[in-house]
Motif scaffolding. Structure first.
Motif, mmCIF file in Angstrom:
data_model
loop_
_atom_site.group_PDB
_atom_site.id
_atom_site.type_symbol
_atom_site.label_atom_id
_atom_site.label_comp_id
_atom_site.label_asym_id
_atom_site.label_seq_id
_atom_site.Cartn_x
_atom_site.Cartn_y
_atom_site.Cartn_z
ATOM 1 N N ASN A 47 -18.987 83.137 -77.615
ATOM 2 C CA ASN A 47 -18.700 82.425 -78.860
ATOM 3 C C ASN A 47 -17.345 81.721 -78.806
ATOM 4 O O ASN A 47 -17.190 80.610 -79.320
ATOM 5 C CB ASN A 47 -18.753 83.389 -80.047
ATOM 6 C CG ASN A 47 -20.159 83.860 -80.344
ATOM 7 O OD1 ASN A 47 -21.132 83.155 -80.053
ATOM 8 N ND2 ASN A 47 -20.299 85.040 -80.928
ATOM 9 N N LEU A 48 -16.354 82.372 -78.194
ATOM 10 C CA LEU A 48 -15.036 81.747 -78.048
ATOM 11 C C LEU A 48 -15.117 80.512 -77.155
ATOM 12 O O LEU A 48 -14.491 79.481 -77.435
ATOM 13 C CB LEU A 48 -14.035 82.748 -77.472
ATOM 14 C CG LEU A 48 -13.548 83.856 -78.406
ATOM 15 C CD1 LEU A 48 -12.728 84.883 -77.627
ATOM 16 C CD2 LEU A 48 -12.715 83.269 -79.550
ATOM 17 N N VAL A 49 -15.890 80.621 -76.070
ATOM 18 C CA VAL A 49 -16.037 79.482 -75.158
ATOM 19 C C VAL A 49 -16.687 78.304 -75.877
ATOM 20 O O VAL A 49 -16.227 77.161 -75.763
ATOM 21 C CB VAL A 49 -16.852 79.879 -73.913
ATOM 22 C CG1 VAL A 49 -17.224 78.637 -73.090
ATOM 23 C CG2 VAL A 49 -16.061 80.849 -73.042
ATOM 24 N N LYS A 50 -17.739 78.567 -76.631
ATOM 25 C CA LYS A 50 -18.418 77.494 -77.361
ATOM 26 C C LYS A 50 -17.476 76.823 -78.355
ATOM 27 O O LYS A 50 -17.582 75.620 -78.613
ATOM 28 C CB LYS A 50 -19.653 78.037 -78.073
ATOM 29 C CG LYS A 50 -20.806 78.374 -77.142
ATOM 30 C CD LYS A 50 -22.012 78.861 -77.908
ATOM 31 C CE LYS A 50 -23.178 79.178 -76.967
ATOM 32 N NZ LYS A 50 -23.662 77.980 -76.263
ATOM 33 N N ARG A 51 -16.549 77.597 -78.895
ATOM 34 C CA ARG A 51 -15.617 77.051 -79.885
ATOM 35 C C ARG A 51 -14.427 76.340 -79.241
ATOM 36 O O ARG A 51 -13.976 75.294 -79.725
ATOM 37 C CB ARG A 51 -15.104 78.191 -80.771
ATOM 38 C CG ARG A 51 -14.268 77.735 -81.965
ATOM 39 C CD ARG A 51 -13.619 78.912 -82.650
ATOM 40 N NE ARG A 51 -12.523 79.488 -81.844
ATOM 41 C CZ ARG A 51 -11.872 80.596 -82.157
ATOM 42 N NH1 ARG A 51 -12.207 81.277 -83.232
ATOM 43 N NH2 ARG A 51 -10.889 81.033 -81.382
ATOM 44 N N ASP A 52 -13.922 76.884 -78.113
ATOM 45 C CA ASP A 52 -12.612 76.456 -77.601
ATOM 46 C C ASP A 52 -12.623 75.807 -76.224
ATOM 47 O O ASP A 52 -11.554 75.532 -75.669
ATOM 48 C CB ASP A 52 -11.666 77.670 -77.549
ATOM 49 C CG ASP A 52 -11.369 78.242 -78.928
ATOM 50 O OD1 ASP A 52 -11.460 77.492 -79.911
ATOM 51 O OD2 ASP A 52 -11.046 79.442 -79.010
ATOM 52 N N TYR A 53 -13.815 75.561 -75.634
ATOM 53 C CA TYR A 53 -13.822 75.090 -74.243
ATOM 54 C C TYR A 53 -13.117 73.744 -74.063
ATOM 55 O O TYR A 53 -12.663 73.415 -72.972
ATOM 56 C CB TYR A 53 -15.254 75.003 -73.701
ATOM 57 C CG TYR A 53 -16.104 73.915 -74.324
ATOM 58 C CD1 TYR A 53 -16.137 72.632 -73.801
ATOM 59 C CD2 TYR A 53 -16.877 74.179 -75.444
ATOM 60 C CE1 TYR A 53 -16.909 71.636 -74.363
ATOM 61 C CE2 TYR A 53 -17.653 73.202 -76.031
ATOM 62 C CZ TYR A 53 -17.668 71.940 -75.491
ATOM 63 O OH TYR A 53 -18.445 70.956 -76.064
#
Length: 288
Positions: free
Chosen positions: A186-192
């Protein structure tokens, strides 16, 4: 599409909690979906009759009656044909599910769940959607305490059906490992776009980079870095096909100030340059 238009993003009406209803080939939402788009929320469709043809991230899929699909936020899709098709739709934001249902959905390694249902399964999902659709007429207003468990039952059963149809059963992991993997994803989808290195995510998760890599490898078979790059590559491919942004503009959208570096990275991962990739997609008759 105008030259500088990015991919259309459809949002939930701010006044809606869960949107559920019936559709056919003339429904405004279906006509709107004939253009490439993505949602900032989950969307599910049950094909009850006829046949629907949908392009999911460059893969053309034919879905006859008895097909259910659950599409996560931000995946690009487009209805290409609705041959006498009709059925049900339900759209919702993740916070409307119970925590257990959300964890079950997040733990699915496929971006989109597509199910070919038995007659009994199709009837069960139809009955849940009918129950959700009719809540307003029963209560005058949708009741969250009734909506949420019905929605969670719908999602949980979809994942159960999906897992039961796989040739190999899902690998069992501890709740802690699944939790870390879901949080990272979820963090990757938000912050990539802004965070490209595993260390930045490990810091947010309060774990070491080594532990993060170990967890992600166990759950996905990929390293944390590879998963970040996979997310970047997928978005680059979507923008190259579905938008008319220049390669420089795409690089900037993905967080790369150095266009040449982005081109080298894309070429290494995709096996061809962004320009060649765009030309190949546009010349493929199956994707037009």
């Amino acid at each position: 599409m105008p030259k500088r238009d990015p991919i259309l993003v459809n949002s939930m009406d701010s006044s809606s909690s869960i949107a559920v209803g019936i559709w056919d080939g003339s429904t405004p939402g279906i006509l709107k979906a004939l253009n490439p788009h993505r949602h900032d929320h989950y969307t599910c469709m049950l094909v009850d009759a006829g046949q629907l043809e949908v392009l999911f991230d460059f893969e053309q899929l034919i879905m006859p009656a008895g097909t259910l699909f659950v599409c996560p936020p931000h995946q690009v899709h487009q209805i290409t044909k609705a041959l006498g098709a009709s059925g049900y739709y339900i759209s919702f934001e993740g916070h409307h599910m119970t925590r257990s249902a959300r964890d079950i959905l997040d733990a699915s390694l496929n971006e989109t769940i597509i199910l070919s249902l038995s007659a009994a399964e199709q009837q069960w999902f139809r009955s849940i959607l009918d129950s959700l659709k009719n809540l307003d007429s029963i209560n005058n207003t949708a009741n969250k305490e009734v909506q949420q468990p019905l929605l969670s039952a719908f999602i949980t059963q979809a994942v159960i059906c999906h897992q039961s149809k796989l040739t190999a059963g899902p690998i069992s992991h501890s709740p802690r490992i699944i939790s870390i993997a879901n949080e990272f994803r979820n963090l990757v989808k938000r912050d990539y776009r802004s965070l490209k290195r595993p260390a930045a995510y490990a810091q947010q998760l309060n774990i070491t980079v080594a532990h993060l890599n170990d967890v992600i490898k166990k759950v996905t078979g990929l390293s944390a870095s590879a998963l970040i790059q996979k997310e970047i590559l997928s978005e680059a491919q979507r923008l190259l096909y579905y938008s008319r942004l220049s390669i420089k503009e795409i690089a900037v959208q993905l967080g790369y100030k150095d266009t040449k570096y982005f081109i080298r990275l894309f070429t290494k991962k995709a096996g061809r340059s962004p320009g060649d990739y765009r030309k190949t997609l546009r010349s493929n008759p199956d994707l037009d």
